[in-house]
Design a protein around this motif. Structure first.
Motif: not given
Length: 282
Positions: A56-60, A66-70, A99-103
């Protein structure tokens, strides 16, 4: 791998078709609908149904793509270098995976939920176009390309707070979760309250849908709020027939705080109740 809903989540035929279509097309599933219609829960139930992990990536409002990548923690690396820490020799020690990197790096297929994408700024969806399309991204600090081991099932939710870019929409399979009709709502209630009395359900639904139909109401009560309201009505310290002898001239339902969430709507219902009483007295 076909999604048909679960014991704890009632999926309509249209919704199930949308989920399976997005999986087969390998496109992100963009889900819109009123708050409280089960958009976020859908991703969790897809993962449960298909027996795969959920990320889960909860957007604010402050979230950046970029935070979803690294993220590269240059400040900590500088501090460590000043302290003579050996960790500074390996820059990967200062890369925080998103989170995208993790996925992408998961050894098994996962469901990736990007929740409430419309909370972020307008550039956020566009900044993820290439990564979601190609299922890869480049890490400049370590000069490596991160590619998805398995293409994740991507579920993106939106509350329609702002329009999403056309370029982003073209890459998604879209589905709008319509507000449940009376029969679907009965099934949802049965899932959450299996022992509830049918008479209570009927009386509660009459009031619930009447409130939603009130012209000018700012915040219509949602499915999740109905479930909470029924939980209160079923509580031991309340009469079983709390709605049976309700005064029809009163527009505000008992324990309305579970359904109505702002003072403007309370005042609106109070005015309607006053007008109804005045008309009945004339």
């Amino acid at each position: 791998m076909q999604f048909k809903g679960t014991k704890s989540y009632i999926s309509t035929e249209d919704l199930s078709l949308a989920v399976n279509a997005s999986v087969n097309l390998e496109k992100p599933l963009l889900i819109k609908g009123e708050p409280g219609t089960g958009k976020t829960m859908l991703a969790r139930e897809i993962a449960s149904s298909l027996k795969v992990p959920l990320i889960e990536w909860n957007i604010k409002s402050t979230t950046k793509a970029q935070q979803g990548l690294y993220e590269y923690d240059a400040v900590t690396r500088l501090r460590d270098s000043q302290l003579g820490d050996e960790r500074v020799k390996d820059i990967s020690n200062y890369i925080d995976r998103g989170k995208l990197w993790e996925a992408f790096q998961s050894e098994e297929r996962v469901v990736l939920l990007i929740d409430e994408i419309d909370k972020a700024d307008i550039e956020f969806p566009n900044d993820l176009l290439q990564e979601l399309d190609r299922m890869e991204f480049y890490v400049y600090e370590t000069k490596e390309t991160i590619k998805a081991v398995h293409r994740p099932i991507v579920v993106i939710t939106s509350n329609n707070e702002k329009e999403l870019p056309d370029a982003f929409l073209r890459r998604c399979f879209f589905h709008y979760i319509s507000f449940p009709d009376r029969e679907t709502m009965k099934k949802i209630i049965k899932v959450h309250h299996p022992k509830i009395k049918e008479k209570l359900v009927k009386e509660a639904l009459d009031i619930f849908f009447d409130v939603r139909k009130v012209p000018g109401i700012k915040k219509k009560p949602s499915t999740s709020e109905l479930v909470d309201w029924l939980k209160l009505l079923m509580a031991d310290d309340l009469p079983d027939e709390i709605l049976k002898n309700r005064d029809p001239s009163k527009a505000i339902p008992p324990l309305y705080g579970a359904l109505i969430k702002n003072e403007q709507d309370v005042q609106l219902l109070e005015r309607l109740a006053f007008m109804t009483r005045r008309e009945s007295n004339n």
